[in-house]
Design a protein around this motif. Structure first.
Motif, mmCIF file in Angstrom:
data_model
loop_
_atom_site.group_PDB
_atom_site.id
_atom_site.type_symbol
_atom_site.label_atom_id
_atom_site.label_comp_id
_atom_site.label_asym_id
_atom_site.label_seq_id
_atom_site.Cartn_x
_atom_site.Cartn_y
_atom_site.Cartn_z
ATOM 1 N N MET A 111 11.539 32.716 5.486
ATOM 2 C CA MET A 111 11.974 31.933 4.255
ATOM 3 C C MET A 111 10.878 32.342 3.122
ATOM 4 O O MET A 111 9.876 32.175 3.243
ATOM 5 N N ASN A 112 11.618 32.818 2.223
ATOM 6 C CA ASN A 112 10.737 33.009 0.808
ATOM 7 C C ASN A 112 10.656 31.796 -0.042
ATOM 8 O O ASN A 112 10.603 32.112 -1.270
ATOM 9 N N SER A 113 10.185 30.758 0.297
ATOM 10 C CA SER A 113 9.885 29.660 -0.574
ATOM 11 C C SER A 113 8.624 29.658 -1.229
ATOM 12 O O SER A 113 7.797 30.405 -0.736
ATOM 13 N N LEU A 114 8.519 29.148 -2.276
ATOM 14 C CA LEU A 114 7.621 29.054 -3.216
ATOM 15 C C LEU A 114 6.523 27.991 -2.955
ATOM 16 O O LEU A 114 6.704 26.910 -2.651
ATOM 17 N N LYS A 115 5.199 28.591 -3.047
ATOM 18 C CA LYS A 115 4.075 27.647 -2.708
ATOM 19 C C LYS A 115 3.250 27.422 -3.888
ATOM 20 O O LYS A 115 3.062 28.294 -4.518
ATOM 21 N N LEU A 116 3.075 26.314 -4.278
ATOM 22 C CA LEU A 116 2.345 25.668 -5.266
ATOM 23 C C LEU A 116 1.019 25.061 -5.082
ATOM 24 O O LEU A 116 1.039 24.090 -4.434
ATOM 25 N N MET B 11 -7.515 17.719 -4.692
ATOM 26 C CA MET B 11 -6.721 17.294 -5.551
ATOM 27 C C MET B 11 -5.259 17.121 -4.890
ATOM 28 O O MET B 11 -4.750 18.011 -4.073
ATOM 29 N N LYS B 12 -4.483 16.099 -5.079
ATOM 30 C CA LYS B 12 -3.138 15.834 -4.478
ATOM 31 C C LYS B 12 -2.370 16.680 -5.343
ATOM 32 O O LYS B 12 -2.331 16.879 -6.396
ATOM 33 N N LEU B 13 -1.094 17.110 -4.428
ATOM 34 C CA LEU B 13 -0.306 18.044 -5.143
ATOM 35 C C LEU B 13 1.314 17.579 -5.224
ATOM 36 O O LEU B 13 1.267 16.538 -4.458
ATOM 37 N N ALA B 14 2.012 18.274 -5.719
ATOM 38 C CA ALA B 14 3.351 17.871 -5.924
ATOM 39 C C ALA B 14 4.025 18.351 -4.885
ATOM 40 O O ALA B 14 5.083 18.851 -4.867
ATOM 41 N N GLU B 15 3.780 18.045 -3.474
ATOM 42 C CA GLU B 15 4.437 18.611 -2.429
ATOM 43 C C GLU B 15 5.231 17.528 -1.696
ATOM 44 O O GLU B 15 6.344 17.713 -0.901
ATOM 45 N N HIS B 16 5.187 16.246 -2.100
ATOM 46 C CA HIS B 16 5.674 15.176 -1.569
ATOM 47 C C HIS B 16 7.028 14.961 -2.333
ATOM 48 O O HIS B 16 7.343 14.412 -3.233
ATOM 49 N N ALA B 17 8.202 15.568 -1.367
ATOM 50 C CA ALA B 17 9.387 15.568 -2.060
ATOM 51 C C ALA B 17 10.286 14.488 -2.179
ATOM 52 O O ALA B 17 10.778 14.209 -3.465
ATOM 53 N N PRO B 18 9.898 13.167 -1.750
ATOM 54 C CA PRO B 18 10.167 11.811 -2.209
ATOM 55 C C PRO B 18 9.958 11.462 -3.605
ATOM 56 O O PRO B 18 11.081 11.401 -4.353
ATOM 57 N N ASP B 19 8.955 11.601 -3.721
ATOM 58 C CA ASP B 19 8.453 11.315 -5.208
ATOM 59 C C ASP B 19 9.181 12.141 -6.351
ATOM 60 O O ASP B 19 9.360 11.888 -7.336
ATOM 61 N N MET B 20 9.131 13.630 -5.917
ATOM 62 C CA MET B 20 9.669 14.449 -6.801
ATOM 63 C C MET B 20 11.253 14.065 -7.202
ATOM 64 O O MET B 20 11.463 14.142 -8.536
ATOM 65 N N ASP B 21 11.815 13.663 -6.091
ATOM 66 C CA ASP B 21 13.317 13.261 -6.284
ATOM 67 C C ASP B 21 13.259 12.214 -7.328
ATOM 68 O O ASP B 21 14.204 12.011 -7.866
ATOM 69 N N VAL B 22 12.383 11.164 -7.186
ATOM 70 C CA VAL B 22 12.473 10.081 -7.778
ATOM 71 C C VAL B 22 12.106 10.419 -9.416
ATOM 72 O O VAL B 22 12.857 10.024 -10.368
ATOM 73 N N VAL B 23 11.208 11.447 -9.743
ATOM 74 C CA VAL B 23 10.768 11.601 -10.859
ATOM 75 C C VAL B 23 12.013 12.644 -11.706
ATOM 76 O O VAL B 23 12.415 12.262 -12.911
ATOM 77 N N PHE B 24 12.547 13.507 -10.991
ATOM 78 C CA PHE B 24 13.764 14.286 -11.430
ATOM 79 C C PHE B 24 15.131 13.495 -11.749
ATOM 80 O O PHE B 24 15.620 13.455 -12.982
ATOM 81 N N ALA B 25 15.176 12.338 -10.968
ATOM 82 C CA ALA B 25 16.355 11.381 -11.343
ATOM 83 C C ALA B 25 15.992 10.544 -12.596
ATOM 84 O O ALA B 25 16.782 10.366 -13.253
ATOM 85 N N GLY C 238 -3.838 11.824 -15.451
ATOM 86 C CA GLY C 238 -4.326 11.784 -14.202
ATOM 87 C C GLY C 238 -3.654 12.396 -13.124
ATOM 88 O O GLY C 238 -2.784 13.245 -13.480
ATOM 89 N N VAL C 239 -3.990 12.214 -11.830
ATOM 90 C CA VAL C 239 -3.303 12.800 -11.044
ATOM 91 C C VAL C 239 -1.899 12.702 -10.979
ATOM 92 O O VAL C 239 -1.072 13.789 -10.732
ATOM 93 N N ALA C 240 -1.339 11.594 -10.969
ATOM 94 C CA ALA C 240 0.125 11.338 -11.036
ATOM 95 C C ALA C 240 0.762 12.197 -12.254
ATOM 96 O O ALA C 240 1.793 12.679 -11.863
ATOM 97 N N ALA C 241 0.027 12.130 -13.405
ATOM 98 C CA ALA C 241 0.770 12.936 -14.340
ATOM 99 C C ALA C 241 0.862 14.495 -14.066
ATOM 100 O O ALA C 241 1.655 15.327 -14.462
ATOM 101 N N ILE C 242 -0.428 14.771 -13.650
ATOM 102 C CA ILE C 242 -0.424 16.353 -13.286
ATOM 103 C C ILE C 242 0.690 16.663 -12.103
ATOM 104 O O ILE C 242 1.436 17.569 -12.032
ATOM 105 N N ASP C 243 0.687 15.677 -11.245
ATOM 106 C CA ASP C 243 1.731 15.984 -9.980
ATOM 107 C C ASP C 243 2.889 16.096 -10.823
ATOM 108 O O ASP C 243 3.855 17.133 -10.258
ATOM 109 N N VAL D 251 7.959 19.765 -11.929
ATOM 110 C CA VAL D 251 8.764 20.356 -13.226
ATOM 111 C C VAL D 251 8.541 21.871 -12.868
ATOM 112 O O VAL D 251 9.357 22.721 -12.951
ATOM 113 N N LEU D 252 7.123 22.220 -12.965
ATOM 114 C CA LEU D 252 6.937 23.583 -13.032
ATOM 115 C C LEU D 252 7.624 24.438 -11.886
ATOM 116 O O LEU D 252 8.201 25.474 -11.857
ATOM 117 N N LYS D 253 7.245 23.766 -10.742
ATOM 118 C CA LYS D 253 7.899 24.214 -9.126
ATOM 119 C C LYS D 253 9.347 24.367 -9.300
ATOM 120 O O LYS D 253 9.772 25.358 -8.977
#
Lengths: 157, 118
Positions: free
Chosen positions: A1-6, B1-15, B80-85, B90-92
């Motif tokens: 799987m070529n997923s991106l890691k950040l 540092m916390k990262l933008a790996e938590h998918a549910p939050d990302m969905d909420v932000v994009f929505a 803060g961390v939330a804004a950076i996340d 978005v970058l990801k």
């Protein structure tokens, strides 16, 4: 799987890793040859890159211009710092939204990984003003489309 | 540092960011704190409609509200961390779209990467 890691390093550095099925030479060239760059470095659907200048030598300039075809658009300028074929590119870049964001130093490395390539991109985390500018101006234009694509991918998977 | 790996939050932000009215509200708030009434004026929207959008943005962590007597002025989330996340999310997404496209290009039999233009 070529997923991106950040991930992040410290408070200021973002590290992106991504595997590609092609060897380092091909991935490296896809980052420097305009006719290749214009086919993939496009962001969300609907955007194109009508202008792509890439003088791939130390001190050489780069300029990418994106447009959505309805008058919306923005551009990026920068300079190359170091090039090591086919393993490493260092460049400085800034986005014009239209005010320029602070200079960002970006190091991209390409390592052989089996039959493919492991690419690592290190960039500086933009400051609050730059992030706000990107959210309010250029990048947000594509968010809706990106989100839709995410949904399509999710459905397809 | 916390990262933008938590998918549910990302969905909420994009929505939250997917609606043009909400992007316009964020743009307006980038100039400073304003009340719901002040937000409603230039957008030609009803106050309930604006309140709804503000609720969505607030849940996504993009804006904050404080209590000032009967007013509840809004502002962008502080740095803060939330804004950076959010920014990293978005970058990801932007980079993922690009690199998926690059996969296709590299796999194409006509890829000019093997035959650089003269």
């Amino acid at each position: 799987m070529n997923s991106l890691k950040l991930t992040t390093e410290g408070d200021r550095t973002v590290v992106v890793t991504r595997r590609f099925a092609a060897p380092p030479e091909q991935v490296y060239r896809a980052h420097l040859e305009p006719d290749l760059i214009q086919q993939w470095m496009l962001g969300p659907p609907g955007w194109t890159m009508p202008v792509c200048q890439c003088d791939a030598r130390p001190g050489g300039a780069l300029r990418y211009e994106w447009t959505k075809g309805d008058g919306q658009g923005f551009y990026l300028t920068g300079e190359f710092v170091a090039l090591e074929p086919f393993s490493r590119i260092v460049h400085i870049e800034r986005m014009h939204l239209p005010d320029p964001t602070p200079d960002n130093r970006i190091e991209t490395t390409f390592q052989p990984d089996g039959e493919g390539t492991l690419m690592t991109v290190r960039m500086e985390l933009p400051d609050e003003e730059a992030r706000k500018g990107m959210l309010a101006s250029g990048m947000e234009e594509g968010l809706e489309a990106s989100y839709q694509r995410l949904e399509e991918v999710a459905k397809g998977g | 540092m916390k990262l933008a790996e938590h998918a549910p939050d990302m969905d909420v932000v994009f929505a939250a960011l997917a609606h043009p009215a909400r992007r316009a509200i964020l743009d307006r708030l980038s100039e400073g704190e304003v009340s719901v009434m002040e937000l409603a004026e230039p957008f030609d929207m009803s106050q309930p409609a604006v309140s709804h959008h503000i609720g969505v943005l607030e849940k996504a962590g993009l804006i904050r509200r404080r209590i000032d007597g009967t007013r509840r002025p809004c502002r962008l989330s502080p740095d803060g961390v939330a804004a950076i996340d959010e920014w990293l999310a978005v970058l990801k997404t932007a980079l993922s779209a690009n690199y998926d496209r690059l996969d296709t290009l590299l796999a194409a039999p006509t890829s000019t990467a093997e035959n650089p233009t003269p």
